[in-house]
Design an enzyme around this catalytic site. Structure first.
Site, PDB file in Angstrom:
ATOM      1  N   GLU A  68     -36.286  50.214 100.997  1.00 34.49           N
ATOM      2  CA  GLU A  68     -37.239  50.235 102.130  1.00 34.49           C
ATOM      3  C   GLU A  68     -36.557  50.301 103.700  1.00 34.49           C
ATOM      4  OE1 GLU A  68     -41.367  48.878  99.971  1.00 34.49           O
ATOM      5  OE2 GLU A  68     -39.947  47.292 100.634  1.00 34.49           O
ATOM      6  N   ILE A  89     -48.802  46.227  89.930  1.00 35.29           N
ATOM      7  CA  ILE A  89     -50.105  46.744  89.234  1.00 35.29           C
ATOM      8  C   ILE A  89     -49.662  48.348  88.288  1.00 35.29           C
ATOM      9  CG2 ILE A  89     -52.582  47.325  89.449  1.00 35.29           C
ATOM     10  CD1 ILE A  89     -51.666  44.527  89.970  1.00 35.29           C
ATOM     11  N   GLY A 111     -48.787  51.092  96.287  1.00 35.56           N
ATOM     12  CA  GLY A 111     -49.643  51.801  95.029  1.00 35.56           C
ATOM     13  C   GLY A 111     -51.042  51.991  95.788  1.00 35.56           C
ATOM     14  N   ASP A 155     -47.160  55.468  94.473  1.00 35.45           N
ATOM     15  CA  ASP A 155     -47.857  55.879  93.089  1.00 35.45           C
ATOM     16  C   ASP A 155     -49.137  55.329  93.102  1.00 35.45           C
ATOM     17  OD1 ASP A 155     -46.097  52.645  93.148  1.00 35.45           O
ATOM     18  OD2 ASP A 155     -48.126  52.591  92.195  1.00 35.45           O
ATOM     19  N   MET A 200     -47.052  43.909  97.208  1.00 32.80           N
ATOM     20  CA  MET A 200     -46.368  42.438  96.809  1.00 32.80           C
ATOM     21  C   MET A 200     -45.973  41.599  97.961  1.00 32.80           C
ATOM     22  SD  MET A 200     -44.630  43.651  93.210  1.00 32.80           S
ATOM     23  CE  MET A 200     -44.585  41.933  92.617  1.00 32.80           C
ATOM     24  N   GLU A 201     -45.932  42.049  99.197  1.00 35.81           N
ATOM     25  CA  GLU A 201     -45.597  41.199 100.421  1.00 35.81           C
ATOM     26  C   GLU A 201     -46.613  41.081 101.606  1.00 35.81           C
ATOM     27  OE1 GLU A 201     -43.818  44.015  99.296  1.00 35.81           O
ATOM     28  OE2 GLU A 201     -42.519  42.947  97.901  1.00 35.81           O
TER      29      GLU A 201
HETATM   30  C1  4EZ Z   1     -43.934  45.782  96.033  1.00 31.11           C
HETATM   31  N1  4EZ Z   1     -43.710  47.111  95.889  1.00 31.11           N
HETATM   32  C2  4EZ Z   1     -43.154  47.461  94.514  1.00 31.11           C
HETATM   33  C3  4EZ Z   1     -41.923  46.466  94.129  1.00 31.11           C
HETATM   34  C4  4EZ Z   1     -41.667  47.180  92.720  1.00 31.11           C
HETATM   35  C5  4EZ Z   1     -39.552  47.248  91.191  1.00 31.11           C
HETATM   36  C6  4EZ Z   1     -38.265  46.855  90.968  1.00 31.11           C
HETATM   37  C7  4EZ Z   1     -44.587  48.046  96.377  1.00 31.11           C
HETATM   38  C8  4EZ Z   1     -45.546  48.662  95.233  1.00 31.11           C
HETATM   39  C9  4EZ Z   1     -46.283  48.174  94.371  1.00 31.11           C
HETATM   40  N2  4EZ Z   1     -46.888  46.844  94.401  1.00 31.11           N
HETATM   41  C10 4EZ Z   1     -45.488  50.216  95.194  1.00 31.11           C
HETATM   42  N3  4EZ Z   1     -46.503  50.352  94.074  1.00 31.11           N
HETATM   43  C11 4EZ Z   1     -46.956  49.092  93.695  1.00 31.11           C
HETATM   44  C12 4EZ Z   1     -47.941  48.872  92.465  1.00 31.11           C
HETATM   45  N4  4EZ Z   1     -48.460  49.719  91.874  1.00 31.11           N
HETATM   46  N5  4EZ Z   1     -48.108  47.437  92.515  1.00 31.11           N
HETATM   47  C13 4EZ Z   1     -47.444  46.458  93.375  1.00 31.11           C
HETATM   48  O1  4EZ Z   1     -44.633  45.582  97.281  1.00 31.11           O
HETATM   49  C14 4EZ Z   1     -40.246  46.617  92.123  1.00 31.11           C
END
Ligand code: 4EZ
Length: 229
Positions: free
Chosen positions: A12, A152, A78, A196, A172-173
């Site tokens: 990021e 999720i 997401g 996604d 998640m942050e």
């Molecule tokens: C968390 N980030 C995802 C980290 C995934 C994989 C090694 C963003 C995010 C997200 N968080 C993108 N899509 C998401 C989703 N469907 N649920 C939660 O900030 C790490």
């Protein structure tokens, strides 16, 4: 003016470091912080690692150790809202912790005593973002971002978060950063580009679009910095 730009994952913030090229690297609290000067602004860039606790720690360090006066977050999320598609931008106007649950004691989801459920982002930064979007001819949606320590990837979970918090996107942050900045009186702005749809194929889409969506978000943040300089 000292501005922090943070992400959660190295992917990021990589487009930001690639854009600025020259910076100093400082290690603190298990994170790497990259400092540079851009058009008179002292910029510190860092990624926290994934999750609310990591994000809160990094935001605190950016403010207390690096003296950040404003904090901008760049990353991916997401989509919960069906009008958001991969690559679309969303700026949080409110953030909430979707996994905070002491409802058995009669409290609403996302609430603990003496706290608040929703934290509002800085209106001035949101307005700078709106102007940046119109000057670039981009659509910037504003909405509620729900944060929790879970990736999720289920329709049911996503629908629950949508119904419970009226959320537009999930990550998640964001709320971790928001709670720290709100408590310390630091204006903040949380931007996410969709990677996604938080559904059964979210894991696959995330891997596919992490890089491209991170770049979309980072490029927008750079345009905001230019406007703020
Ligand atoms: C968390 N980030 C995802 C980290 C995934 C994989 C090694 C963003 C995010 C997200 N968080 C993108 N899509 C998401 C989703 N469907 N649920 C939660 O900030 C790490």
């Amino acid at each position: 003016m000292k501005i922090a730009v943070m992400g959660a994952m190295v992917e990021e913030i990589t487009p930001l470091l690639e854009r600025f090229k020259e910076y100093e690297r400082v290690e603190f609290g298990g994170n790497r912080f990259y400092t540079l000067k851009y058009k008179g602004i002292d910029v510190t860039i860092a990624y926290s690692k994934i999750g609310k606790v990591n994000a809160a720690l990094t935001a605190s360090i950016l403010i207390n150790r690096f003296g950040a006066q404003k904090l901008l977050f760049s990353g991916v999320a997401g989509a919960v809202d069906e009008t958001l598609h991969i690559g679309d931008l969303i700026a949080a106007d409110y953030l909430v912790q979707h996994d905070l649950d002491i409802t058995v004691f009669g409290h609403p989801y996302g609430f603990v005593p003496e706290g608040k459920i929703f934290i509002k982002s800085d209106e001035q930064l949101l307005q700078i973002a709106d102007k940046t979007a119109s000057s670039l001819g981009l659509t910037l949606k504003r909405g509620i971002i729900a944060t929790g320590d879970q990736f999720i990837n289920s329709h049911e979970k996503k629908e629950w978060i949508k119904k419970t918090f009226n959320a537009n996107a999930i990550e998640m942050e964001g709320a971790g950063v928001a709670f720290v900045c709100d408590a310390l009186g630091i204006p903040f702005f949380i931007l996410r580009a969709i990677s996604d749809a938080a559904d059964a194929k979210a894991g696959f889409d995330f891997d596919e679009f992490l890089q491209s969506s991170s770049k979309i978000s980072a490029d927008f943040i750079i345009a905001m910095l230019e406007r703020m300089a």
